[in-house]
Every structure is written in structure tokens, then in C-alpha cells.
Design a protein around this motif. Structure first.
Motif, PDB file in Angstrom:
ATOM      1  N   SER A  33       9.438 -15.792  20.555  1.00 20.38           N
ATOM      2  CA  SER A  33      10.629 -14.948  20.406  1.00 20.38           C
ATOM      3  C   SER A  33      10.421 -13.775  19.455  1.00 20.38           C
ATOM      4  O   SER A  33      10.949 -12.683  19.689  1.00 20.38           O
ATOM      5  N   VAL A  34       9.687 -13.997  18.368  1.00 21.97           N
ATOM      6  CA  VAL A  34       9.524 -12.936  17.376  1.00 21.97           C
ATOM      7  C   VAL A  34       8.730 -11.775  17.980  1.00 21.97           C
ATOM      8  O   VAL A  34       9.115 -10.608  17.879  1.00 21.97           O
ATOM      9  N   GLY A 296      16.237 -18.040   0.698  1.00 19.96           N
ATOM     10  CA  GLY A 296      16.101 -19.479   0.490  1.00 19.96           C
ATOM     11  C   GLY A 296      16.462 -20.301   1.700  1.00 19.96           C
ATOM     12  O   GLY A 296      16.864 -21.459   1.575  1.00 19.96           O
ATOM     13  N   GLY A 297      16.303 -19.728   2.891  1.00 11.64           N
ATOM     14  CA  GLY A 297      16.541 -20.508   4.105  1.00 11.64           C
ATOM     15  C   GLY A 297      17.153 -19.661   5.192  1.00 11.64           C
ATOM     16  O   GLY A 297      17.474 -18.493   4.972  1.00 11.64           O
ATOM     17  N   VAL A 298      17.283 -20.283   6.353  1.00  7.01           N
ATOM     18  CA  VAL A 298      17.856 -19.572   7.493  1.00  7.01           C
ATOM     19  C   VAL A 298      19.324 -19.961   7.622  1.00  7.01           C
ATOM     20  O   VAL A 298      19.635 -21.123   7.847  1.00  7.01           O
ATOM     21  N   ARG A 300      22.743 -20.517   9.423  1.00  7.93           N
ATOM     22  CA  ARG A 300      23.050 -20.788  10.826  1.00  7.93           C
ATOM     23  C   ARG A 300      24.538 -21.024  11.021  1.00  7.93           C
ATOM     24  O   ARG A 300      25.269 -21.289  10.067  1.00  7.93           O
ATOM     25  N   PHE A 321      16.572 -15.373  11.448  1.00 11.03           N
ATOM     26  CA  PHE A 321      15.564 -14.473  10.900  1.00 11.03           C
ATOM     27  C   PHE A 321      15.541 -13.236  11.778  1.00 11.03           C
ATOM     28  O   PHE A 321      15.503 -13.334  13.003  1.00 11.03           O
ATOM     29  N   TYR A 328      16.497 -12.753   6.424  1.00 11.15           N
ATOM     30  CA  TYR A 328      17.289 -13.875   6.883  1.00 11.15           C
ATOM     31  C   TYR A 328      18.731 -13.414   6.734  1.00 11.15           C
ATOM     32  O   TYR A 328      19.164 -13.087   5.627  1.00 11.15           O
ATOM     33  N   ILE A 349      23.077 -24.138   2.512  1.00  6.34           N
ATOM     34  CA  ILE A 349      22.048 -24.519   3.485  1.00  6.34           C
ATOM     35  C   ILE A 349      21.564 -25.928   3.155  1.00  6.34           C
ATOM     36  O   ILE A 349      20.998 -26.154   2.084  1.00  6.34           O
ATOM     37  N   ARG A 350      21.824 -26.853   4.039  1.00  5.30           N
ATOM     38  CA  ARG A 350      21.461 -28.262   3.845  1.00  5.30           C
ATOM     39  C   ARG A 350      21.899 -28.776   2.469  1.00  5.30           C
ATOM     40  O   ARG A 350      21.133 -29.367   1.725  1.00  5.30           O
ATOM     41  N   LYS A 352      22.538 -27.218  -0.231  1.00  7.85           N
ATOM     42  CA  LYS A 352      22.195 -26.442  -1.424  1.00  7.85           C
ATOM     43  C   LYS A 352      22.656 -24.993  -1.284  1.00  7.85           C
ATOM     44  O   LYS A 352      22.518 -24.400  -0.212  1.00  7.85           O
TER      45      LYS A 352
END
Lengths: 370, 127
Positions: A33-34, A296-298, A300, A321, A328, A349-350, A352
Motif C-alpha cells: 500500500s505504501v 507514538g503509534g498509529v 485508528r 500513517f 501518523y 493508543i492501547r 496509553k
């Protein structure tokens, strides 16, 4: 599960397939995809978007009907014009977003695959309810016999000029015209969903494989890098370019005012949902769509957005991303008080908190807005 | 799908390989292929002790976030900063530059219970 006429081609190309809007669609090809995203930004991407719906509206009452149906001004459109618009409920929320093409003798409306049935039912009921006022209106679903491929990227027009019987480059942005592309009669719209220049082609479904494989091989032969692009990159391209995806930035729970689409509502005319839009304009929206840059993360869909004190101020509706701007990023609905560019927020995110900052949209400025 | 003959595997697609006194840990070629483009990697703090089967980090692809699990019990003695800066390294070199963490095994006998390359290849090939 529906299949497009290119389904076998996608499988042979090694695509990862997944269900989307009732169709088994290519999500990505082996280049990933990228890379597909980046190819579209530097050369040409081909998109199988046959899942999109096309509705033809004709008859003596068609102009009045379409003008009432959609939020944007349409009665000033000339043959060949194409315009983005919204389909609103009486409650002023977004049933669908669509592209309206005025073509000689008809309105050609392109709708989202997942909303096609609902859109058609809504159109038919509106036409019936106002038949006396509008006059006779014929609404025909042309989705089955019509194929749709998008050809997008900075070299897309160059490629099309080389393989068409008329100069596609002479179509201005947001207009359409007829051309034979590799001998296939097409309605060519200079429109798209990537932020790049390019076209969307409408043509008889039986020519799908011929046109698709022909464009790929012509691109290669002429030294214009041309690749098939899956729905994964289609999403990141549209996201970066600030375009909405119904079910995320727009939905039946969202007002155009909240999502920043007041510009797509012509408040000088009468349209379904206008009263509700005016009421909300009066009282003020209680949430606003913003872009967030996150570290620090994606981020969503569904993730909570908090202020620096840890209070919930909103929710992410899309995030990923972004390959061109290398961020991000998220789109989120937040309280208006924290919607200003530069405001420091957090995305959970999760479990955090990840630092986020409100950024101007779009992250990637579409070519036609530069 | 390629497998590294010198590594052993968990069914959840992590590999471990002896590297001097420590073990390197990563995800298999099959796993990176299934995940698609990897865009973010979250790794643990050095010094963290984890049991076999516990999640030590998260790999985020374009489409989803996936936990990655300890193939063996032990202490994290190093993390691969290169994949934090260039997550696609895990796609390009899952067994080499794309390793994730190095561990000091607290129960080295767990190695014997992992799948060897042939067994893992047979199992992953069925997916």
C-alpha cells in the motif's frame, strides 16, 4: 459476495482481497500500500472502482428534483460540469456524498457503493412525493452496465492524451467529456479521490479487462510508470488530501457543518435538510472535525481523544500513517474549544496517551488547489 | 515465504536465534507478508522481564495493530532502534536487519520446544 470484472486479474496479480461494500476488492498488490500510494503521487495509479454506483436522472422534472435532492448549487451547471455534493436527510445529516455530473440530456450521479441501495430508495421516494411539483423524473441505476476506473497521478493526463482520440488535457478540472480511450467509448470526468490530477472513466462493463490491461501496458510501453492501486492506498491518498470517506468523516450521525462541509451547501436554494442545517448554524455545532498529528503509534478509528488534563474531548474517525507527508495522523471530531490549529491533545493508543497536536487539513494540498 | 534455517519459531510467527550468549527475536517472513506494509513498531524497555508467550511489543501495519510475543522467557537486553526509525525494515529483512529485540533467556530449555524451520514452514504453509 459480488466480484468486479477484474476480479481474476486482481487474483492473478497477487492482490490481497477483502470484502468492501459487498464486493471482494483488492486491498493491496505485492508492492504494498505504501508504494502504491507513492506511485500515484509520482506517476500514474489505476483504480478498479467498479463498486461505485452510477444513477442517471432524466425527465422534465430532473433539474428541479436534483436541485432539491443535493446540497450543492446545481442549476448553474452547464453540460460537462461536475460538482461534489451531499445527500442530506431531513434531519440535516449526511446520507451519502456524491459527484453530480451534468451531461447532455441527463444528470449522472456517482454514489458510494455501500450507500447505493439507500440512496436509490431515498431518491425514488423524494421524486414520488414531489412529482406534481417537479414533473416527471426517471431515476435509473446504471451501476451494472457501467464500469468505473480511476486513472490518477501527475502523469495520468499525459498517458490518456497518448491513447485517446481526443485531448483529455483540454478538459478542465471538474468537467467531463466523451472520448474513446484505447478504442473504448468513455465518459471522462476530470475528477478523482487522490489529490492528484487525473480522470475517472465510465464505460461499458464488458470493456473492463481490455481497458485496464491496455492502460497498464501502454504506460509501460511509453515509459510512464503505471501501477494497479488497491483500496488501502486509495484510503491513504484521499485521507492525506483531506477528502472525506462516508462512514468516517461523514455519516448519518454527522452534520456537514460539523465536518467542515458548509461550502457544499447552497443556502440560497431549497434542498432537503436545509432547515436542519440552518438550525445547527444558529445554535452552533458542538463538535468539529480536525486533523491531528500523533506521535507514538498509529491512531485508528474509535480511539479516544483527550485534552492535556485527561478529559475526553472527542473521538478519532479515521487515522493512519500518511506516506507522502510521513506523519501518523488522524481525523477526529472534537469539542470546538480544542479545535484550533496548534492545540495540544492526546490520543489514547492501547490504553496509553500519545501526544497529538491539531494540524491544518489537508495534510497534502491537492494539485487543483495549489 | 522464506524461513531462516538457523532460527526456531512459535506458531504465532515469532522467531528466535542464538546470537552469542543472547537470542535475537523477530517475526517471520510469512508474518510480515501477511501483515502487509509495517508502519510502526513499539518495542519494550531494556531490562523488562517477560515469560514465554507474553506480548513484548506491537507491530502496526497499514491495516491493523498486532501484538508480538516472546518465543522464550527472558530479559530484554537490547532493542533494535533501526526498526523504530524505519519500520519497513521488518518487511524487507525479517530475519536480518529487521530483528526486534535481543533477550537473555531465563529458561534456555524452551528452545527445544520451539518449531524448527521445516516444522514451521509446514505449519505456516497451511494458512
Amino acid at each position: 459476495m459480488n466480484q468486479t470484472r477484474l476480479h481474476d486479474w486482481h487474483l492473478a496479480a497477487g492482490a490481497k482481497m477483502a470484502p468492501f461494500a459487498g464486493y471482494d476488492m483488492p486491498i493491496s498488490y505485492p508492492i504494498g500500500s505504501v508504494e502504491e500510494h507513492l506511485v500515484t503521487r509520482r506517476s500514474v495509479g489505476l483504480f478498479d472502482i467498479d463498486h461505485m454506483g452510477q444513477v442517471e436522472v432524466t425527465g422534465p422534472g430532473a433539474d428541479a428534483f436534483v436541485s432539491r435532492l443535493v446540497s450543492a448549487r446545481v442549476l448553474d451547471m452547464k453540460d460537462g460540469d461536475a460538482r461534489y455534493s451531499l445527500l442530506l436527510s431531513e434531519g440535516g445529516t449526511v446520507i451519502d456524498d456524491l459527484f453530480v455530473y451534468k451531461i447532455p440530456g441527463a444528470w449522472w450521479i456517482v454514489v458510494n457503493a455501500s450507500n447505493r441501495e439507500e440512496d436509490l430508495a431515498w431518491m425514488n421516494s423524494l421524486a414520488r412525493a414531489h412529482e406534481r411539483e417537479f414533473g416527471q423524473v426517471h431515476i435509473v441505476d446504471r451501476s451494472e452496465e457501467t464500469y468505473m476506473i480511476a486513472v490518477q497521478g501527475p502523469r495520468a493526463i499525459e498517458l490518456l492524451d497518448l491513447v485517446s482520440d481526443t485531448k483529455v488535457s483540454e478538459l478542465v478540472r471538474f468537467t467531463s467529456g466523451n472520448a474513446k480511450v484505447l478504442g473504448v467509448p468513455c465518459l471522462v470526468g476530470r475528477t478523482g479521490y487522490t489529490g492528484e490530477d487525473g480522470v475517472e472513466l465510465f464505460f461499458p462493463a464488458e470493456d473492463a479487462v481490455r481497458l485496464w490491461t491496455g492502460l497498464l501496458s501502454e504506460g509501460e510501453k511509453r515509459g510512464i510508470e503505471t501501477k494497479a492501486i488497491g483500496l488501502g492506498a486509495r484510503d491513504s491518498l484521499r485521507f492525506e488530501a483531506g477528502m472525506p470517506l462516508h462512514g468516517h468523516e461523514l455519516s448519518k450521525e454527522i452534520s456537514p457543518l460539523e465536518a467542515g462541509f458548509k461550502w457544499a451547501c447552497d443556502l440560497e436554494k431549497d434542498f432537503v435538510g436545509k432547515e436542519a442545517v440552518l438550525r445547527l448554524a444558529e445554535s452552533g455545532a458542538t463538535r468539529k472535525l480536525v486533523g491531528l498529528s500523533v506521535s507514538g503509534g498509529v491512531p485508528r478509528e474509535g480511539y479516544e481523544v483527550q485534552d492535556e488534563g485527561g478529559r475526553k474531548v472527542g473521538t478519532v474517525v479515521a487515522g493512519m500513517f500518511c506516506p507522502s507527508v510521513k506523519l501518523y495522523a488522524a481525523n477526529a471530531f472534537v469539542e470546538p474549544a480544542v479545535a484550533k490549529s496548534g492545540t495540544a491533545l492526546r490520543v489514547i493508543i492501547r490504553g496509553k496517551p500519545a501526544p497529538a497536536v491539531v494540524v491544518k487539513r489537508p495534510l497534502y494540498v491537492p494539485t487543483y488547489r495549489r | 515465504m522464506s524461513v531462516d534455517k538457523n532460527s526456531r519459531y512459535r506458531s504465532s510467527h515469532e522467531w528466535a536465534r542464538k546470537d552469542g550468549a543472547r537470542y535475537l527475536v523477530g517475526i517471520s517472513d510469512h508474518a510480515q507478508e501477511a501483515l502487509g506494509d509495517i508502519v510502526f513498531v513499539e518495542l519494550p524497555e531494556v531490562g523488562k522481564r517477560l515469560n514465554q508467550g507474553e506480548a513484548f511489543g506491537v507491530i502496526e501495519s497499514v491495516k491493523a495493530a498486532s501484538d508480538v510475543y516472546m518465543p522464550m522467557s527472558g530479559t530484554i537486553v537490547a532493542v533494535n532502534d533501526a526498526v523504530s526509525g524505519d519500520p519497513a525494515l521488518v518487511n524487507r529483512e525479517p530475519y536480518a536487519g529487521g530483528w526486534l529485540v535481543a533477550i537473555e533467556a531465563s529458561a534456555p530449555a524452551e528452545w527445544d520446544g520451539l518449531l524448527d524451520a521445516a516444522a514451521y514452514e509446514a505449519e505456516a504453509g497451511k494458512e
